[in-house]
Structures are given as structure tokens and as C-alpha cells.
Design an enzyme around this catalytic site. Structure first.
Site, PDB file in Angstrom:
ATOM      1  N   HIS A  45       0.830  -1.207   0.000  1.00 41.35           N
ATOM      2  CA  HIS A  45       0.000   0.000   0.000  1.00 41.35           C
ATOM      3  C   HIS A  45       0.864   1.257   0.000  1.00 41.35           C
ATOM      4  O   HIS A  45       0.639   2.176  -0.795  1.00 41.35           O
ATOM      5  CB  HIS A  45      -0.914  -0.006   1.224  1.00 41.35           C
ATOM      6  CG  HIS A  45      -1.677   1.260   1.439  1.00 41.35           C
ATOM      7  ND1 HIS A  45      -2.992   1.417   1.043  1.00 41.35           N
ATOM      8  CD2 HIS A  45      -1.316   2.442   2.005  1.00 41.35           C
ATOM      9  CE1 HIS A  45      -3.398   2.636   1.356  1.00 41.35           C
ATOM     10  NE2 HIS A  45      -2.397   3.282   1.944  1.00 41.35           N
ATOM     11  N   GLU A  46       1.855   1.302   0.876  1.00 36.78           N
ATOM     12  CA  GLU A  46       2.698   2.496   0.974  1.00 36.78           C
ATOM     13  C   GLU A  46       3.566   2.665  -0.269  1.00 36.78           C
ATOM     14  O   GLU A  46       3.751   3.783  -0.762  1.00 36.78           O
ATOM     15  CB  GLU A  46       3.557   2.432   2.241  1.00 36.78           C
ATOM     16  CG  GLU A  46       2.760   2.361   3.536  1.00 36.78           C
ATOM     17  CD  GLU A  46       1.780   3.520   3.703  1.00 36.78           C
ATOM     18  OE1 GLU A  46       2.047   4.617   3.163  1.00 36.78           O
ATOM     19  OE2 GLU A  46       0.750   3.332   4.362  1.00 36.78           O
ATOM     20  N   HIS A  69       1.606   4.286  -3.088  1.00 38.56           N
ATOM     21  CA  HIS A  69       1.518   5.754  -3.046  1.00 38.56           C
ATOM     22  C   HIS A  69       2.694   6.376  -3.801  1.00 38.56           C
ATOM     23  O   HIS A  69       2.525   7.354  -4.542  1.00 38.56           O
ATOM     24  CB  HIS A  69       1.545   6.249  -1.596  1.00 38.56           C
ATOM     25  CG  HIS A  69       0.229   6.187  -0.895  1.00 38.56           C
ATOM     26  ND1 HIS A  69      -0.935   6.740  -1.419  1.00 38.56           N
ATOM     27  CD2 HIS A  69      -0.122   5.652   0.318  1.00 38.56           C
ATOM     28  CE1 HIS A  69      -1.931   6.545  -0.558  1.00 38.56           C
ATOM     29  NE2 HIS A  69      -1.467   5.893   0.483  1.00 38.56           N
ATOM     30  N   GLU A  76      -6.108   6.704  -1.425  1.00 43.42           N
ATOM     31  CA  GLU A  76      -6.012   5.603  -0.473  1.00 43.42           C
ATOM     32  C   GLU A  76      -6.615   4.317  -1.051  1.00 43.42           C
ATOM     33  O   GLU A  76      -6.044   3.233  -0.907  1.00 43.42           O
ATOM     34  CB  GLU A  76      -6.715   5.970   0.840  1.00 43.42           C
ATOM     35  CG  GLU A  76      -6.032   7.082   1.620  1.00 43.42           C
ATOM     36  CD  GLU A  76      -4.674   6.672   2.161  1.00 43.42           C
ATOM     37  OE1 GLU A  76      -4.395   5.464   2.273  1.00 43.42           O
ATOM     38  OE2 GLU A  76      -3.876   7.568   2.475  1.00 43.42           O
TER      39      GLU A  76
END
Length: 268
Positions: A141-142, A145, A198
Site C-alpha cells: 500500500h505504501e 503511493h 487511499e
């Protein structure tokens, strides 16, 4: 000012288009064109400086995980499996000087800055008792980004808003981005991502983890743990982040797209 932003949207420049061929995995479209208002190299150099300062501060407080710390070794091993699958999402990632570090803090948090600068806080590992699959979902997820250049996109939107319609044409030609970046570079650790950012990072991160051989179903248990830890968090409509139940539903909806990737990776 509103006219300037509306003009970009009406011209179809807000989001990139897909490359026109079917691919395995999730579907999130192209990167936002707002990210092109700020040079990627400048953002990444700013991230390197911010990250180095953060590590220095952590070291000064005796809160930086040593290279031989078991959790540091664990995080870096998971990263080594995920990172090779990042290149498809952003060609620049192949040349990033990736780093993974652990910061001693009770915060339930982790991030990946532009240029592949990853940090986990010990609180997210200790308090949530994350499995490797769940760590991979957080890390994916990070990383997503950074790959999708969400920080660069936010800076581009800020630059477009502050500079205004009178010089928008110059910005689109990248004529004034250096000065704009100077104003926003210090915000890398505090930029707030949108709900769309997100949600997009959830899906891209899930695919990255699956391709690396981590079970994407762990996204469900991860957000169940996050929900339990957050307690009285505000409802979705009061937060920039999607609610845990929405995230879980989106993950479950997209599992059929990534489970074959996981099964293939596990057998390989």
C-alpha cells in the site's frame, strides 16, 4: 481559480488513460496529470533529504532500528520480494535507491516517500501483531503511493491553485515548477492523501503483495485489526480515508483479480 482547475478537468487532463490492452490484476487507470506539474526528480531529491533528516533524528533518540534487528531484517526481506514488481507501475522505480528502516515509536503507521524511502513504526508491528502477509499488504500500500506519485500529484494541485489561472499555461509547460516545489517540498511527511488515493493504493498494494507471493486475503484481517485499534475513529464521510468496512469490501471485490497471481507466485 476555479476556472483554471475546471479547464484542466474539462480537457480530460486530470487522469491518465490506460494503455489500451488488458492486463492481469487490478484496474486503476493512469497517474494524474497534476503530478506532471512538478518534476519527479525534484520531488525525489526532496524526499531523500526529508528521509535522511528523519533517520538522523531517530538515531539521535536511539529509536532507529539496527541493521541486525530481527524486525528490520524481516521488513527488508519482504521489501526485496515486492520491489521487483513495482517497475511495471512506474519505470523510475527501477533506478530508485530503495531503503527500508524501522523507527521505534508506538505510532501505528508506515510510509513510503517518493524515491522508495520506506519506514515502519514499531507500533504497527507490535500492537497489531502483523503476520508477514499483513506486513506485505501495508508495505505494498505504501509503495503504491510512491509508484502512483500521489505526493507529486498533491504538490501539483497545490502549485496549480497557488499560481493561478494567469500563469497556468506556463505551469503546464513546466516553467514555474521549481519555485513551486520549493514551497511544498517540506510537506512530504505531512501531505494528506485523498480517499481516491487511499483506495487506489489499497488495490495496487494488494496486487504487488500477491505477485510477490503474499496472500492478498490478509488485507481483510489487516483492516479488521486496524479497525479494532482505531476504536472511535470518525465515520468515513468525516475522514479523508475510506472506512475500514469500505476498504474490506473493495479488497474482497478485487480478490478474484489477484488471487491467481498469488497462487502462481506461491507455486513458483
Amino acid at each position: 481559480m476555479r476556472f483554471a482547475i475546471s479547464f484542466i478537468v474539462s480537457c480530460g487532463l486530470l487522469a491518465g488513460t490506460s494503455s489500451g490492452f488488458a492486463r492481469e490484476g487490478v484496474e486503476v487507470g493512469g497517474n494524474s496529470t497534476f503530478s506532471k506539474l512538478v518534476p519527479a526528480g525534484d520531488v525525489e531529491r526532496s524526499a531523500v533529504q526529508q528521509y535522511a533528516q528523519m533517520l538522523q533524528q531517530a538515531a539521535a533518540q536511539n529509536a532507529l532500528g539496527r541493521d541486525d534487528h530481527p524486525q528490520v531484517q524481516r521488513l527488508r526481506a519482504i521489501a526485496r520480494r515486492i520491489i521487483p514488481f513495482s517497475y511495471e507501475w512506474n519505470p523510475r522505480a527501477r533506478d530508485w535507491k530503495w531503503e527500508v528502516n524501522l523507527i521505534g515509536s508506538r505510532q501505528i503507521n508506515a510510509f513510503c516517500m517518493p524515491g522508495g524511502k520506506i519506514a515502519f513504526y514499531s507500533g504497527i508491528l507490535d500492537q497489531l501483531k502483523l503476520s508477514d502477509d499483513e506486513v506485505a499488504m501495508v508495505m505494498g500500500h505504501e509503495i503504491a503511493h510512491a509508484l502512483r506519485e500521489h505526493a507529486r500529484e498533491r504538490m501539483g494541485k497545490n502549485a496549480a491553485t497557488s499560481i493561478g489561472a494567469s500563469v497556468l499555461s506556463q505551469v503546464l509547460g513546466l516553467g514555474q515548477t521549481g519555485q513551486a516545489l520549493t514551497n511544498y517540498g517540506a510537506q512530504l511527511l505531512t501531505l494528506q492523501f485523498s480517499r481516491q488515493d487511499e483506495s487506489e493504493a489499497d488495490l495496487v498494494g494488494m496486487e504487488l503483495a500477491a505477485r510477490a507471493g503474499y496472500n492478498p486475503q490478509a488485507g481483510v484481517t489487516l483492516w479488521q485489526k486496524m479497525g479494532a485499534a482505531s476504536g472511535g475513529a470518525p465515520p468515513q464521510w468525516l475522514s479523508t480515508h475510506p472506512s475500514g468496512s469500505t476498504r474490506i469490501a473493495d479488497i474482497q471485490k478485487n480478490l478474484p483479480k489477484v488471487m491467481p497471481l498469488y497462487e502462481r507466485a506461491r507455486k513458483g
